[in-house]
Design an enzyme around this catalytic site. Structure first.
Site, PDB file in Angstrom:
ATOM      1  N   LYS A   1       0.843  -1.197   0.000  1.00  0.00           N
ATOM      2  CA  LYS A   1       0.000   0.000   0.000  1.00  0.00           C
ATOM      3  C   LYS A   1       0.888   1.262   0.000  1.00  0.00           C
ATOM      4  O   LYS A   1       2.052   1.180   0.403  1.00  0.00           O
ATOM      5  CB  LYS A   1      -0.955  -0.009   1.198  1.00  0.00           C
ATOM      6  CG  LYS A   1      -0.321  -0.119   2.588  1.00  0.00           C
ATOM      7  CD  LYS A   1      -1.419  -0.356   3.618  1.00  0.00           C
ATOM      8  CE  LYS A   1      -0.889  -0.217   5.026  1.00  0.00           C
ATOM      9  NZ  LYS A   1      -1.894  -0.570   6.041  1.00  0.00           N
TER      10      LYS A   1
ATOM     11  N   HIS B   1      -7.434  10.807   4.936  1.00  0.00           N
ATOM     12  CA  HIS B   1      -8.524  10.654   5.895  1.00  0.00           C
ATOM     13  C   HIS B   1      -9.391  11.909   5.928  1.00  0.00           C
ATOM     14  O   HIS B   1     -10.579  11.833   6.249  1.00  0.00           O
ATOM     15  CB  HIS B   1      -7.982  10.413   7.307  1.00  0.00           C
ATOM     16  CG  HIS B   1      -7.349   9.075   7.501  1.00  0.00           C
ATOM     17  ND1 HIS B   1      -6.011   8.860   7.296  1.00  0.00           N
ATOM     18  CD2 HIS B   1      -7.868   7.869   7.878  1.00  0.00           C
ATOM     19  CE1 HIS B   1      -5.731   7.588   7.549  1.00  0.00           C
ATOM     20  NE2 HIS B   1      -6.828   6.972   7.901  1.00  0.00           N
TER      21      HIS B   1
ATOM     22  N   ASP C   1      -8.317   1.137   0.148  1.00  0.00           N
ATOM     23  CA  ASP C   1      -8.119   1.730   1.465  1.00  0.00           C
ATOM     24  C   ASP C   1      -9.511   1.922   2.073  1.00  0.00           C
ATOM     25  O   ASP C   1     -10.537   1.726   1.405  1.00  0.00           O
ATOM     26  CB  ASP C   1      -7.372   3.053   1.326  1.00  0.00           C
ATOM     27  CG  ASP C   1      -6.620   3.451   2.594  1.00  0.00           C
ATOM     28  OD1 ASP C   1      -6.876   2.834   3.654  1.00  0.00           O
ATOM     29  OD2 ASP C   1      -5.800   4.379   2.543  1.00  0.00           O
TER      30      ASP C   1
END
Length: 531
Positions: free
Chosen positions: A201, A214, A286
């Protein structure tokens, strides 16, 4: 736990809705209410989701979104994790894939489980150290297996070329592609031989960004030629080494997809992974609750469909799962559904049907951490003889941020000295609070590993240290992120040691270094050019 049929049997006998359910991996929480646990059991039982991704608590997840909710450390997290995994597996007709972000061990999510060096600490190794890294992979795999976890969503193979990166930083092996590759490959081999799945990732590379996905949508203004020279290299090498899964990142690359969609929703970018890098394993998103995706679409059902149609096989942290299953059944290409189901099933066959016994690590968690401490701690600008002079003449210890207890205890066993916090909280004060002696052993243990808010320290810290070093002989031990060093007056100090993180064993090695009992070998994995 139920038995897993072969793919041939499953494909011909499982209802299509069940096969679509296997594309979902909702979140599970170690510390949750009984009502929420029973609700998730019902989802597992009735919708046959493919797996669960465990987090510590809803409060801990909230902190990722800038909403601290007072996460409380729990002494029984590991036993609760094991019990919940058993409950959820018993509710499932098809064995669940249990995943955890365990980039530096289960301790990343489970506070009473072992923790190991951060990726950036491993980036400080003075050489490749493949056998030691392989043993670390085996060790983390065994910890996961013993807890019932099948899938470590690691390693991060992003190259952290932006020092201000708010979300990758210490989670990356450094700012050099070769360093990332030489650290990631032995870990992947250790995970595999240890019987645990891994995941690369965040494709196609989240290191050169200054926005936390986020909270918002990062934009990476790079073309394909530049990506091939840097970001894509670790992915290419790890895919060639047999990595079973890749996680797509929530970042936009307009030179690759002019629509501006994040990679996790972009068919052209996921096509690059499938076609140009030749990856045919599982592609997992994700977390689907991140605000970067909210810039595109607010409805989780629509987002889940978009992510699947773009080419992801498994939707991590998906919400509104029953409605999303129905939408994919209605709208998605049946051939694509079957291809993704087949890839996910291949992971499950690898875990639940193969008879190959896992390799056993040769190192204990503590012995590994001590060995990494010797090889990861870095000396910076050390003046010859300065520590011997401190030991001979005496010194006072000032600490900024958290008190480095294992370090201080290690020194106290050998000598006496004054110790005190420098200033109130994280705000250093001037002369009135300083001891009378000329030698100052200064420690900094920042409250945060992330650069936002100056790692939780005063923005005046650099200036205060500069003023202190003009009056005293100052030697620094930094028990935190080395990027903080870029803002400190290193040329004013008598030297510094960076441990990269406040791991207990690293602090013990730092104490033995100060006492002249050992040497350290690490090399800083970052550039110290000031901002």
């Amino acid at each position: 736990m139920p038995e897993l049929p072969t793919y041939t049997t499953a494909s011909s006998t499982l209802p299509r809705a069940t096969r679509v359910g296997q594309l979902f991996m909702p979140a599970a929480y170690i510390h949750d209410s009984e009502e929420e646990i029973e609700s998730l059991e019902s989802l597992v039982r009735n919708r046959q989701v493919g797996g669960l991704c465990f987090f510590h608590s809803r409060a801990s997840v909230a902190t990722n979104f800038g909403k601290p909710r007072g996460t409380v450390s729990q002494a029984d997290s590991l036993s609760r994790l094991k019990d919940l995994i058993t409950r959820y597996q018993e509710a499932a007709e098809i064995p669940l894939l249990i995943a955890v972000d365990a980039e530096w061990g289960l301790g990343m999510r489970v506070e009473d489980a072992p923790s190991y060096p951060y990726a950036l600490s491993l980036g400080a190794l003075p050489g490749p150290f493949p056998e030691l890294l392989y043993q670390l992979g085996l060790r983390m795999a065994q910890d996961c297996r013993e807890a019932g976890v099948h899938w470590n969503l690691a390693p991060v193979v992003d190259i952290n070329t932006n020092p201000a990166n708010p979300v990758i930083g210490y989670r990356a092996f450094g700012c050099d592609a070769r360093a990332v590759i030489t650290r990631a490959l032995p870990l992947l081999e250790g995970f595999r031989d240890g019987g645990v799945l891994s995941c690369l990732k965040h494709f196609p590379g989240h290191g050169d960004t200054a926005v936390d996905s986020h909270l918002d949508l990062p934009v990476l203004e790079k073309g394909i030629a530049s990506l091939w020279q840097e970001e894509l290299l670790p992915f290419r090498e790890a895919i060639r080494a047999g990595a079973p899964a890749v996680m797509t990142g929530h970042l936009s690359l307009p030179h690759l997809d002019p629509s501006g969609l994040p990679a996790s929703l972009s068919a052209p970018i996921i096509g690059l992974l499938r076609n140009d890098l030749g990856f045919d394993g599982v592609i997992i998103t994700d977390a689907m609750n991140m605000k970067a995706l909210g810039r595109v679409e607010q409805n989780p059902v629509n987002l889940n469909l978009m992510a699947f149609e773009a080419g992801n096989d498994l939707l991590c942290f998906a919400s509104q799962v029953p409605e999303s299953i129905e939408r994919i059944l209605e709208r998605a290409d049946p051939e694509q559904i079957e291809a993704s189901f087949k890839r996910i099933w291949a992971l499950k066959e690898r875990l639940f049907l193969e008879a190959r016994p896992p390799e056993t690590p040769s190192w204990t968690p503590r012995s590994l951490n001590l060995e990494f401490g010797l090889n990861c701690l870095c000396e910076i600008g050390l003046n010859p003889g300065v520590l011997k002079r401190f030991r001979t003449e005496g010194f006072s210890l000032l600490y900024v941020g958290e008190r480095p207890t294992p370090f201080i205890e290690g020194l106290k066993r050998a000598m006496d000295f004054e110790q005190q916090p420098w200033g109130a909280g994280n705000e250093p004060e001037g002369d009135p609070a300083l001891p009378a002696g000329s030698n100052i052993l200064l420690t900094i243990q920042p409250p945060s590993m992330k650069p936002s808010g100056n790692f939780g320290l005063s923005p005046n810290l650099g200036a205060a240290i500069d003023a202190l070093a003009q009056k005293k002989n100052v030697f620094l031990y930094l028990f935190g992120n080395p990027y903080l060093l870029r803002d400190l007056p290193l040329d004013r100090l008598r030297g510094a040691i960076c441990t990269h993180q406040p791991l207990k064993e690293f602090m013990e090695i730092a104490a033995s270094h100060f006492l002249g009992q050992t040497s350290v070998q690490g090399r800083l994995p970052i550039s110290l050019e000031p901002r």
